[in-house]
Scaffold this active site. Structure first.
Site, PDB file in Angstrom:
ATOM      1  N   SER A  53       0.828  -1.192   0.000  1.00 49.36           N
ATOM      2  CA  SER A  53       0.000   0.000   0.000  1.00 49.36           C
ATOM      3  C   SER A  53       0.874   1.257   0.000  1.00 49.36           C
ATOM      4  O   SER A  53       1.684   1.436  -0.913  1.00 49.36           O
ATOM      5  CB  SER A  53      -0.947  -0.040   1.212  1.00 49.36           C
ATOM      6  N   ASP A  87      -8.591  -4.784  -6.206  1.00 50.06           N
ATOM      7  CA  ASP A  87      -8.080  -3.854  -5.201  1.00 50.06           C
ATOM      8  C   ASP A  87      -8.120  -2.439  -5.766  1.00 50.06           C
ATOM      9  O   ASP A  87      -7.359  -2.088  -6.669  1.00 50.06           O
ATOM     10  CB  ASP A  87      -6.643  -4.247  -4.836  1.00 50.06           C
ATOM     11  N   HIS A  99      -7.657  -5.580  -0.458  1.00 50.59           N
ATOM     12  CA  HIS A  99      -6.400  -4.851  -0.320  1.00 50.59           C
ATOM     13  C   HIS A  99      -5.502  -5.436   0.765  1.00 50.59           C
ATOM     14  O   HIS A  99      -4.346  -5.052   0.886  1.00 50.59           O
ATOM     15  CB  HIS A  99      -6.697  -3.381  -0.001  1.00 50.59           C
TER      16      HIS A  99
END
Length: 343
Positions: free
Chosen positions: A206, A263, A320
């Site tokens: 991320s 995602d 995610h």
């Protein structure tokens, strides 16, 4: 070195080579350790710091036998400042600096022999603090310092918030960029003249994936005699424009992006502009000059390994999750194909 991207992972992705699969999971475990070490409890006096001492970091986070030794803890500082009224709230709201990851060097002779090289890992966690979330929202592109005096949109540009977290400093900590430069310089000096092949691997999830790409760029730009620098990123957002991507490739940086098609984080910010058809942005007809003026003309970077969690979860948050990524990768084998693409 082919598993580090020396040949851009040609012939290893579709179908996924079993050794590469295990290496991707191994690097993902180092990122998981960064999450495990982080103190998420805002009521704790040690909030946003590492819960374990450097020498015990990997062992206490569930990785006791990696063959790596942590040499430095890393902190990131936000350049955002909350309005004055926000300071009457809990102190964790306005915490500017937080522990973001670590540097580890492979010191085990058997592991070095298995890898065929002496590997250094830089691992980053994802977004955790209030100000980090605010930085994520600062999604317009800005010029890199080397191109700051230029106005051309064809110069290298990166996302404002990610660059802020990478370069901002506080009274307690110098910038993440300077911390990495200092440690990488020390490690290169320590192992200068070593007979072992050398590699630097930057990995993250991320926000950590974005910082990993910026770290790779800065290392290759700063240390011209550095060994090959590879990024293995999980669920990373877009970082910069096409010129930034080309510049990193010219400097020799290699990027392997592991992407879950479901995602949403991997599809933001901005629009991807096709350089061969610049008036088209992800199927939407938008003038390139308007995207550039708005600072939203992004490009995907590196080689992409595309996964799909269809049938497993439709939850946006779960899609995610780093554990979902690692589970999807672990289920792939040399007999299981998937959609991979190169940019």
């Amino acid at each position: 070195m082919k598993y580090q991207g020396a040949n851009n992972w040609d012939g290893l992705l579709d179908p996924l080579d079993d050794i590469l699969r295990s290496e991707i999971i191994r690097y993902g475990e180092f990122v998981k350790a960064a999450y495990t070490c982080f103190d998420f409890d805002p009521s704790s006096t040690s909030y946003a710091t590492c819960r374990f001492p450097k020498d015990y970091l990997l062992g206490r986070s569930g990785l006791p036998d990696t063959g790596y030794r942590v040499t430095r803890q890393l902190y990131a500082t936000s350049g955002c400042f909350l309005p004055k009224w926000a300071h009457v709230g809990p102190s964790w709201l306005s915490r500017r600096s937080s522990w973001i990851g670590y540097v580890a060097v492979c010191t085990d002779k058997e592991e070095i022999a298995r890898l065929g090289r002496l590997d250094v890992i830089i691992a980053y966690r994802g977004t955790s603090t209030c100000l980090e979330w605010l930085e994520n929202l600062r999604a317009t592109l800005i010029h890199l310092p080397s191109a700051a005096s230029c106005s051309s949109q064809t110069d290298p540009m990166v996302e404002c918030g990610f660059w802020s977290l990478f370069t901002s400093s506080s009274t307690a900590y110098c910038s993440l960029r300077d911390q990495v430069r200092d440690e990488v310089g020390r490690i290169l000096a320590t192992y200068k003249g070593s007979d072992e092949p050398f590699s630097l691997t930057v990995t993250g999830h991320s926000l950590g994936a974005a910082l990993a790409v910026l770290t790779a760029y800065d290392i290759t730009e700063t240390f011209r005699d550095a060994p090959m620098v590879t990024v293995v990123s999980f669920g990373g957002p877009r970082i910069g424009n096409a010129s930034f991507c080309r510049r990193l490739e010219e400097l020799g940086g290699k990027v392997l992006r592991i992407v879950n098609t479901h995602d949403i984080v991997t599809k933001v910010p901005g629009f991807v502009v096709d350089q061969d058809h610049p008036d088209e942005a992800e199927g939407v007809i938008i003038p390139i000059w308007l995207l550039s003026k708005m600072g939203w003309a992004y490009a995907d970077i590196g080689r992409e390994l595309r996964l799909s969690s269809r049938g497993r979860t439709t939850n946006v948050v779960a899609s995610h999750d780093l554990n979902v990524y690692l589970n999807l990768v672990s289920q792939l084998s040399a007999t299981c194909t998937f959609n991979s693409s190169a940019f």
